[in-house]
Design a protein around this motif. Structure first.
Motif, PDB file in Angstrom:
ATOM      1  N   THR A 261    -142.031 -44.884 -22.583  1.00 30.35           N
ATOM      2  CA  THR A 261    -140.829 -44.608 -21.804  1.00 30.35           C
ATOM      3  C   THR A 261    -140.113 -43.372 -22.349  1.00 30.35           C
ATOM      4  N   ARG A 262    -139.555 -42.621 -21.445  1.00 29.68           N
ATOM      5  CA  ARG A 262    -138.777 -41.447 -21.873  1.00 29.68           C
ATOM      6  C   ARG A 262    -137.575 -41.875 -22.709  1.00 29.68           C
ATOM      7  N   LYS A 263    -136.994 -43.037 -22.387  1.00 31.46           N
ATOM      8  CA  LYS A 263    -135.829 -43.501 -23.134  1.00 31.46           C
ATOM      9  C   LYS A 263    -136.124 -43.602 -24.624  1.00 31.46           C
ATOM     10  N   PHE A 264    -137.306 -44.110 -24.949  1.00 33.31           N
ATOM     11  CA  PHE A 264    -137.654 -44.208 -26.361  1.00 33.31           C
ATOM     12  C   PHE A 264    -137.927 -42.832 -26.961  1.00 33.31           C
TER      13      PHE A 264
ATOM     14  N   SER B  22    -148.505 -49.076 -11.849  1.00 36.70           N
ATOM     15  CA  SER B  22    -147.444 -49.832 -11.172  1.00 36.70           C
ATOM     16  C   SER B  22    -147.152 -51.138 -11.897  1.00 36.70           C
ATOM     17  N   THR B  23    -148.177 -51.790 -12.417  1.00 36.22           N
ATOM     18  CA  THR B  23    -147.979 -53.053 -13.139  1.00 36.22           C
ATOM     19  C   THR B  23    -147.154 -52.831 -14.403  1.00 36.22           C
ATOM     20  N   LEU B  24    -147.463 -51.788 -15.141  1.00 32.72           N
ATOM     21  CA  LEU B  24    -146.736 -51.524 -16.384  1.00 32.72           C
ATOM     22  C   LEU B  24    -145.310 -51.035 -16.123  1.00 32.72           C
ATOM     23  N   ILE B  25    -145.143 -50.189 -15.124  1.00 31.85           N
ATOM     24  CA  ILE B  25    -143.792 -49.694 -14.832  1.00 31.85           C
ATOM     25  C   ILE B  25    -142.900 -50.825 -14.335  1.00 31.85           C
ATOM     26  N   ASN B  26    -143.424 -51.692 -13.480  1.00 28.60           N
ATOM     27  CA  ASN B  26    -142.630 -52.839 -13.020  1.00 28.60           C
ATOM     28  C   ASN B  26    -142.179 -53.698 -14.198  1.00 28.60           C
ATOM     29  N   ALA B  27    -143.063 -53.890 -15.167  1.00 27.87           N
ATOM     30  CA  ALA B  27    -142.696 -54.666 -16.354  1.00 27.87           C
ATOM     31  C   ALA B  27    -141.674 -53.925 -17.208  1.00 27.87           C
TER      32      ALA B  27
ATOM     33  N   LYS C 205    -136.634 -33.330 -15.784  1.00 24.62           N
ATOM     34  CA  LYS C 205    -135.720 -34.471 -15.975  1.00 24.62           C
ATOM     35  C   LYS C 205    -136.136 -35.684 -15.174  1.00 24.62           C
ATOM     36  N   ASN C 206    -137.027 -35.518 -14.190  1.00 26.36           N
ATOM     37  CA  ASN C 206    -137.472 -36.651 -13.378  1.00 26.36           C
ATOM     38  C   ASN C 206    -138.590 -37.453 -14.032  1.00 26.36           C
ATOM     39  N   VAL C 207    -139.175 -36.927 -15.106  1.00 26.79           N
ATOM     40  CA  VAL C 207    -140.232 -37.658 -15.805  1.00 26.79           C
ATOM     41  C   VAL C 207    -139.601 -38.791 -16.600  1.00 26.79           C
ATOM     42  N   LYS C 208    -139.890 -40.014 -16.190  1.00 24.44           N
ATOM     43  CA  LYS C 208    -139.332 -41.197 -16.852  1.00 24.44           C
ATOM     44  C   LYS C 208    -140.377 -41.933 -17.690  1.00 24.44           C
TER      45      LYS C 208
ATOM     46  N   THR D 117    -134.554 -37.763  -5.443  1.00 19.70           N
ATOM     47  CA  THR D 117    -135.861 -37.440  -6.003  1.00 19.70           C
ATOM     48  C   THR D 117    -136.448 -38.666  -6.679  1.00 19.70           C
ATOM     49  N   LYS D 118    -137.751 -38.790  -6.578  1.00 18.68           N
ATOM     50  CA  LYS D 118    -138.433 -39.927  -7.190  1.00 18.68           C
ATOM     51  C   LYS D 118    -138.615 -39.704  -8.684  1.00 18.68           C
ATOM     52  N   ASP D 119    -138.669 -40.825  -9.414  1.00 20.19           N
ATOM     53  CA  ASP D 119    -139.092 -40.745 -10.800  1.00 20.19           C
ATOM     54  C   ASP D 119    -140.540 -40.252 -10.851  1.00 20.19           C
ATOM     55  N   THR D 120    -140.880 -39.634 -11.964  1.00 17.39           N
ATOM     56  CA  THR D 120    -142.217 -39.066 -12.120  1.00 17.39           C
ATOM     57  C   THR D 120    -142.911 -39.683 -13.323  1.00 17.39           C
TER      58      THR D 120
END
Length: 332
Positions: free
Chosen positions: A180-183, A108-113, A88-91, A5-8
């Motif tokens: 970010t979900r991590k934070f 895409s620019t922000l996620i790549n960074a 759970k796929n929402v990152k 499954t892809k990240d969301t």
């Protein structure tokens, strides 16, 4: 074989009587060229226009949450964030004001960074004036050495050097911001935004929390967001924004800053407030003076609430005091 499954990416929009702005706002999300799945959640804060009917008719893929009252920016976003984190796929969570628009490569620019920086809490691009793309709306935000919340580079012309490299900053502007979900999972509070604040300075409070916890916030080059500015708040008496800003300012300082810095700033705030009152009087804004004073007094009333949150946040505080002081000079 288990299907991958892809990240969301979840985009959250809080709206209050802004139906006329929603078409372009939502379409700027729809054209994002990121490879992640997209969810668009719109929280309607009990609008009296036809927002609900309009979204149901023209954007059936938007997940609409209708509140029975105006919950403000903080709780409105918390409602959306709580919903999307059940997936759970929402990152990544993107907050977008109704009066903001994104370039197609923004996500895409922000996620790549972000993927290259594991301690990323929040990111923004340079946000420019919607009506004049050569004028900056925001590059980042920070708390100054006088305790004031500063939206950096506001109304400055874009000059050479703004798009050279990612810049680590004190915090990001929630008009168009990726989290970010991590934070979100790492920070200690059940609600991401402090709902006591209702609206104004919630993003500064969140930025301070991430910074003192040792997480990183960035302004990322290579893309743009466009912001009209103060659309919802302009529908209220201008003194309302002044009142809420000064009411909330005290709380975010008490909750987040180390005691040594806090005591220094509280002393300096008297001088800064006096200067603000003089400026308001010189410019004939007597209602603003009353709103400022009322905001400060109400900020004192809320001190116990913020002291409780300060105590909960204390074990998570990682930042070096000298480094924090440096960040409070310019925000980077």
């Amino acid at each position: 074989m288990k299907k991958m499954t892809k990240d969301t990416v979840a985009y959250i929009i809080v709206s209050w009587n802004n139906r006329e702005l929603l078409k372009d706002c939502i379409e700027s999300i729809s054209v994002q060229n990121c490879t992640e799945n997209k969810r668009i959640i719109l929280i309607d804060n009990n609008s009296s226009d036809d927002t609900v009917e309009y979204i149901n008719k023209h954007f059936p893929n938007v997940e609409l949450i209708v509140s029975d009252k105006n919950n403000g920016f903080a709780k409105g976003n918390n409602i959306g964030i709580t919903l999307v984190l059940k997936d759970k796929n929402v990152k990544y969570v993107v907050l977008l004001n109704t009066d903001a628009r994104l370039e197609s490569n923004w996500t895409s620019t922000l996620i790549n960074a972000a993927n290259k920086r594991p301690r990323t809490a929040m990111m923004q691009s340079i946000t420019v004036d919607y009506y004049n793309h050569q004028v900056i709306d925001s590059t980042h935000l920070y708390i100054s050495e006088y305790g004031q919340a500063i939206q950096s580079s506001w109304r400055e012309p874009i000059g050479i050097g703004y798009d050279i490299a990612p810049l680590k900053v004190f915090g990001c502007n929630a008009a168009a911001m990726l989290i970010t979900r991590k934070f979100i999972d790492a920070q200690p509070f059940k609600e991401l935004f402090d709902e006591t604040m209702f609206m104004y300075l919630e993003d500064v409070d969140l930025a301070a929390r991430a910074t003192i916890m040792g997480w990183d916030n960035f302004v990322i080059p290579g893309t743009r967001a466009y912001h009209m500015g103060s659309v919802s708040s302009s529908k209220k008496d201008p003194s309302f924004s002044l009142y809420m800003t000064f009411r909330n300012n005290m709380g975010l300082l008490i909750k987040n800053l180390p005691l040594k810095i806090l005591l220094t700033i509280l002393f300096r705030m008297v001088k800064a407030d006096t200067a603000s009152i003089r400026h308001l009087r010189r410019t004939g804004k007597s209602k603003g003076v009353a709103a400022l004073i009322k905001g400060r007094l109400m900020g004192i009333v809320f001190i116990p609430h913020f002291l409780i949150k300060r105590y909960k946040l204390k074990p998570y505080r990682k930042i070096d005091i000298d480094y924090l002081w440096r960040l409070m000079k310019h925000g980077y």
